[in-house]
Design an enzyme around this catalytic site. Structure first.
Site, PDB file in Angstrom:
ATOM      1  N   CYS A  89      37.753 -32.854 -20.531  1.00 24.76           N
ATOM      2  CA  CYS A  89      37.915 -32.519 -21.949  1.00 24.76           C
ATOM      3  C   CYS A  89      39.197 -31.723 -22.184  1.00 24.76           C
ATOM      4  O   CYS A  89      40.280 -32.285 -22.108  1.00 24.76           O
ATOM      5  CB  CYS A  89      36.660 -31.816 -22.462  1.00 24.76           C
ATOM      6  N   HIS A 175      32.260 -35.377 -20.622  1.00 26.32           N
ATOM      7  CA  HIS A 175      31.774 -34.334 -19.709  1.00 26.32           C
ATOM      8  C   HIS A 175      30.873 -34.930 -18.620  1.00 26.32           C
ATOM      9  O   HIS A 175      29.676 -35.128 -18.857  1.00 26.32           O
ATOM     10  CB  HIS A 175      31.001 -33.271 -20.505  1.00 26.32           C
ATOM     11  N   GLU A 177      29.646 -33.536 -16.155  1.00 28.23           N
ATOM     12  CA  GLU A 177      28.743 -32.539 -15.561  1.00 28.23           C
ATOM     13  C   GLU A 177      27.392 -32.434 -16.272  1.00 28.23           C
ATOM     14  O   GLU A 177      26.447 -31.896 -15.712  1.00 28.23           O
ATOM     15  CB  GLU A 177      29.433 -31.166 -15.524  1.00 28.23           C
TER      16      GLU A 177
END
Ligand SMILES: Nc1ncnc2c1ncn2[C@@H]1O[C@H](COP(=O)(O)OP(=O)(O)OP(=O)(O)O)[C@@H](O)[C@H]1O
Ligand SMILES: O=c1[nH]c(=O)c2[nH+]cn([C@@H]3O[C@H](COP(=O)(O)O)[C@@H](O)[C@H]3O)c2[nH]1
Ligand SMILES: NC(=O)CC[C@H](N)C(=O)O
Ligand SMILES: [Mg+2]
Length: 676
Positions: A89, A175, A177
Site C-alpha cells: 500500500c 494488503h 497480511e
C-alpha cells in the site's frame, strides 16, 4: 495453539503507521521467520543492525502518501540495504515513486474487498490463480508507471502491483497480511521463501510458555489485581495468571460501569464463579456517567477538565472519560490495599493498541478510536510499571486458541466480544433538535441520489453527472444501470456521523441509508455491492445501511436529543436484549462474530410536526471476522438466513420508543465494527 518456527533469518518490517503493521509481523512469524519492526524514519545504521541475518524488507502501509519526497528519504536507508523489498500500500506507493512513477489521488477511493488480476509469471504470485480476492484501502495510487518497473497486478482501473525489471523489488497496493485477502499468505510465503530465499529451521517456541514467563518475571512477589469483564480476553488472562501465579495471588475485579448489557454483570460473575474464579463486583454506574477527563482545548496552555460523560457528544471524549474512570477506580482499590504489594492486569490485545494509536504498536499510526484500556491514564499506569498486559501481542483468534489450550469452556471462549465502554460507543449522541448537516449536505445528498438513480438520470445533462461519469469504469456503470431491474432504491444521507478506517486513517463521516417501498423484494447482494460503490464514490460517506419498512423520501429532519443518560441507555439495553434473544432462539450466535446494536437519535414517520421527537432508531451490525482487524458485514442469505434477520428486526421494532430498524452493510474497512 500456534507454534512459532523461528530460524535465524530475519525479515525487517518498516512501519509507516499501518493499522496492519503488526499483522505483517504475525503472518511472517507464522511462516517460522523472525521479524524486526522499526519505524519508517530509522537511520541506515539502525536498519542494518543484524545485517547478516537480514534477508528481506517489507515496507508497511500507512496514513501518509508514498510520494517522491517520501521515497527520497528512503534512498539512503531501506533501499541501501541490498536485500529484496516488498512494499504494501503506502510501501508500494513509495517503491513506485522511487522508480519514477506518478503517485496521486485516484479518481475513486477503494476500501474493502475487491477482485484483482495478478500476473502469475511474477515470482510474487507464483503458483497462484490469476483472479484474487484482496483487501485494499487507499485514496492514492500509481497513475503512471516508471521506466524500470512493470505492472504485475491490476483491478478495475487501478494498478495493484509492480515489480522492478531487474532487481528483487516488488510492490502491492493491496494488503496480503489481512484475512480479507483470501490468499495473502501465499504472497508473503512467495516473498520470503522464493524471493528472499529463506530456508526454515525448526526451533519451536510456545507462546503460552512465553506468556507465563512474562507474567512471572514482571509480577515477581506481588499479587495481581486483574480487571475482568467476563469477555474472552480477560477470562483467558485470568486463567493464565492463575496458572502462572496460583489462585491465591490473583484478585479478580469486575466493574459494572452502568453501560453493560441487560443482566450482564450478574451473569458474568456467575459464569466466572463456575470456572473457579472468585470475582469481586464493584458497582459504579454513577461514577462513570458523571466522570470527567483532562482535555486539551485550543488556545489554552494547560489541559482543562472536561464536562461530565452524560453531557458529551464527541465519541473520543466519551471513550477517554470511560477509560480514565476505570483507572481511577482501580487506583482507589490499590490505595485501599498495600499498593506496593499489588500490580494491575488488563486483557489488552494488539488491535486495542494499534487502533488507539499507541506508540507501543507503531510510531506513526493514526488514532482510529481510543480503547478504554489505552486512555491517557491507562498509559500513565503502564508507563509507571503499575500494570501488565500479557496478551498485548495477541489477536482475538489467537486468544481463543490459547483459551482452548487452557481448557476454558467453549461457551466462554466463543463468546462474542463486548467493548469495555459497553453501550456508550453504541449510543450516537446529539445535543439539540436540529440535524447535524455539513455546509454542503445538499450536494452530497444529490450525488448519492444520482448514483442510485443513474439508470434514470444518465440521459440528462448536469455538471454533477459529468463528474460522476468521469469516475465510472465500465464495470461500475454497468452495475448502476442494472439497478433498473431492482425495486427502486431511495437513498438518503443520515444526519449522523460514524467512525471509519480508510487508507489507514480515521474518518468520521456521514452514514447513508437505502430504503425501498414496503414489501418490495430486495436483493441483499445488490445492496451490499451498492454500499461498496457509494463508499468509493462519496468520500464523505463511510457507511451504508438498509432501512426496514416503507421508503424514506427526502432529508431526515427529526432528531431526538440524546445523551448518555439512563433513558437512552435503558432504551438501547432493551433493544439489544431483544436482538440477542432472537439470535439465541435461532441458534444463530455462532454464524456471526459479533452483532453490535446501535441507537441513533432519529425519529422517522412522525405523526405530527407539533409533537416533539421522542423516538430512536436502531442499527443492527451483524459482522463476520477472524481477528477483528478487517471483516465483512454479514449478508442475509449468505452468512445468516434471511428469516432470522427479519425476526430480529421485528423483535427490535417492537421495543418501546423505537422508530425504525436498519441493517449495516459496511465492511471494515471502510467502516469499523462499532459505530464510534
Ligand atoms: N466491566 C469491566 N470490568 C473490569 N474490567 C474490564 C471491564 N471491561 C473491560 N475490562 C478490562 O479491559 C480489557 C479490555 O476489554 P475488552 O472488551 O477489549 O476485552 P474483554 O472484555 O476481556 O474481551 P472481549 O473482547 O471478548 O469483550 C479487558 O480484558 C479487561 O481487563
Ligand atoms: O474494550 C474495548 N474497548 C473499546 O474501546 C473498543 N472499541 C471496539 N472494541 C471492540 O474491538 C473489536 C473491533 O472493533 P472496531 O472494528 O470497532 O474497532 C470489536 O469487537 C469491538 O467491539 C472495543 N473493545
Ligand atoms: N493503507 C495505506 O497504506 C494507504 C496509503 C495512503 N494513505 C492512501 O490512502 O492511499
Ligand atoms: Mg469486553
Amino acid at each position: 495453539m500456534k507454534m512459532n518456527n523461528v530460524s535465524d533469518a530475519q525479515i525487517l518490517i518498516i512501519d509507516a503507521g499501518a493499522q496492519y503493521g503488526k499483522v505483517i509481523n504475525r503472518k511472517i512469524e507464522e511462516l517460522g521467520i523472525k521479524t524486526v519492526f522499526l519505524p519508517l524514519n530509522s537511520t541506515f545504521e539502525t536498519l542494518s543492525q543484524n545485517a547478516a541475518s537480514l534477508k528481506g524488507v517489507i515496507i508497511s502501509g500507512g496514513p501518509g502518501v508514498g510520494t517522491a519526497e517520501a521515497a527520497q528519504a528512503l534512498k539512503d536507508t531501506a533501499f541501501k540495504l541490498d536485500v529484496p523489498i516488498l512494499g504494501i500500500c503506502f510501501g508500494n506507493q513509495i517503491i513506485a515513486s522511487a522508480f519514477g512513477s506518478t503517485v496521486e489521488s485516484t479518481k475513486v477511493r477503494e476500501d474493502g474487498q475487491f477482485r484483482i488480476k495478478v500476473d502469475v509469471s511474477s515470482p510474487l504470485f507464483s503458483g497462484m490463480k490469476e483472479e484474487q480476492e484482496v483487501l485494499v484501502t487507499h485514496g492514492y495510487g500509481i497513475t503512471k508507471i516508471g521506466p524500470e518497473l512493470k505492472i504485475i497486478a491490476t483491478s478495475d482501473g487501478h494498478i495493484q502491483g509492480v515489480q522492478h525489471t531487474t532487481k528483487p523489488i516488488f510492490g502491492v497496493q493491496f494488503h496480503p497480511e489481512v484475512d480479507l485477502t483470501v490468499h495473502g499468505r501465499e504472497v508473503l510465503r512467495n516473498f520470503c521463501y522464493n524471493i528472499c530465499n529463506i530456508a526454515i529451521r525448526d526451533v519451536m517456541k510456545n507462546r503460552q510458555a512465553l506468556c507465563l514467563e512474562d507474567i512471572r518475571s514482571s509480577v515477581q512477589e506481588r499479587t495481581v489485581l486483574a480487571l475482568l469483564s467476563g469477555g474472552v480476553d480477560s477470562t483467558v488472562l485470568a486463567a493464565l495468571l492463575t496458572k502462572a501465579l496460583g489462585p491465591s495471588r490473583v484478585l479478580a475485579i469486575h466493574i459494572d460501569n452502568g453501560l453493560m448489557r441487560k443482566n450482564e454483570s450478574t451473569l458474568v460473575v456467575k459464569a466466572l464463579k463456575n470456572i473457579g474464579l472468585d470475582v469481586k463486583r464493584v458497582d459504579c454506574a454513577y461514577r462513570f456517567l458523571n466522570g470527567k477527563t483532562w482535555v486539551h482545548v485550543e488556545g489554552c496552555k494547560n489541559a482543562q477538565l472536561s464536562d461530565c460523560l452524560n453531557t458529551i457528544v464527541d465519541p473520543e471524549q466519551k471513550r477517554r472519560i470511560i477509560g480514565d474512570v476505570f483507572m481511577h477506580i482501580m487506583s482507589e482499590l490499590l490505595n485501599d490495599l498495600d499498593k506496593d504489594k499489588f500490580i494491575l492486569a488488563q486483557g489488552t490485545l494488539a488491535p486495542d493498541l494499534i487502533e488507539s494509536g499507541s506508540k507501543l504498536s507503531s510510531a506513526m499510526a493514526d488514532t482510529i478510536k481510543t480503547h478504554h484500556n489505552d486512555s491517557p491514564l491507562a498509559r500513565e499506569f503502564r508507563n509507571a510499571g503499575k500494570m501488565i498486559e500479557p496478551l498485548r501481542t495477541f489477536y482475538k483468534d489467537e486468544v481463543r486458541e490459547l483459551g482452548r489450550e487452557l481448557n476454558l469452556p467453549a461457551e466462554l471462549v466463543n463468546r462474542h466480544p463486548f467493548p469495555g465502554p459497553g453501550l456508550a460507543p453504541r449510543i450516537i449522541c446529539q445535543l439539540d433538535l436540529y440535524p447535524w448537516y455539513l455546509e454542503n449536505y445538499n450536494d452530497f445528498n444529490n450525488r448519492l441520489n444520482l448514483i442510485c438513480s443513474y439508470h434514470r438520470l444518465r440521459a440528462t445533462q448536469s455538471q454533477m453527472l459529468n463528474s460522476l461519469e468521469a469516475q465510472l469504469s465500465d464495470q461500475k456503470r454497468e452495475f448502476l444501470i442494472s439497478l433498473k431491474d431492482h425495486p427502486r432504491i431511495y437513498p438518503v444521507l443520515l444526519p449522523v456521523r460514524t467512525v471509519g478506517v480508510q487508507g489507514d486513517g480515521r474518518t468520521y463521516s456521514y452514514a447513508a441509508a437505502f430504503s425501498c417501498e414496503a414489501g418490495a423484494k430486495i436483493s441483499w447482494d445488490v445492496l451490499s455491492h451498492l454500499t461498496k460503490l457509494v463508499t468509493m464514490l462519496c468520500p464523505n460517506v463511510n457507511r451504508c445501511c438498509f432501512v426496514f419498512g416503507d421508503k424514506i423520501e427526502g432529508p431526515v429532519r427529526d432528531i431526538t436529543p440524546t445523551l448518555l443518560n439512563p433513558g437512552a441507555i435503558s432504551r438501547l439495553r432493551e433493544a439489544d436484549s431483544a436482538a440477542m434473544d432472537m439470535l439465541r432462539q435461532h441458534d444463530a450466535m455462532k454464524l456471526l462474530s459479533q452483532m453490535p446494536v446501535i441507537l441513533l437519535p432519529l425519529h422517522f414517520d412522525r405523526a405530527s410536526r407539533h409533537d416533539p421527537s421522542t423516538k430512536h432508531s436502531i442499527v443492527l451490525r451483524p459482522f463476520v471476522t477472524q481477528d477483528f482487524m478487517t471483516g465483512s458485514a454479514a449478508i442475509p442469505g449468505k452468512h445468516i438466513p434471511e428469516p432470522v434477520v427479519n425476526d430480529i428486526a421485528a423483535a427490535v421494532s417492537g421495543v418501546l420508543g423505537i422508530s425504525r430498524v436498519m441493517y449495516d452493510l459496511t465492511d471494515k474497512p471502510p467502516g469499523t465494527t462499532e459505530w464510534e
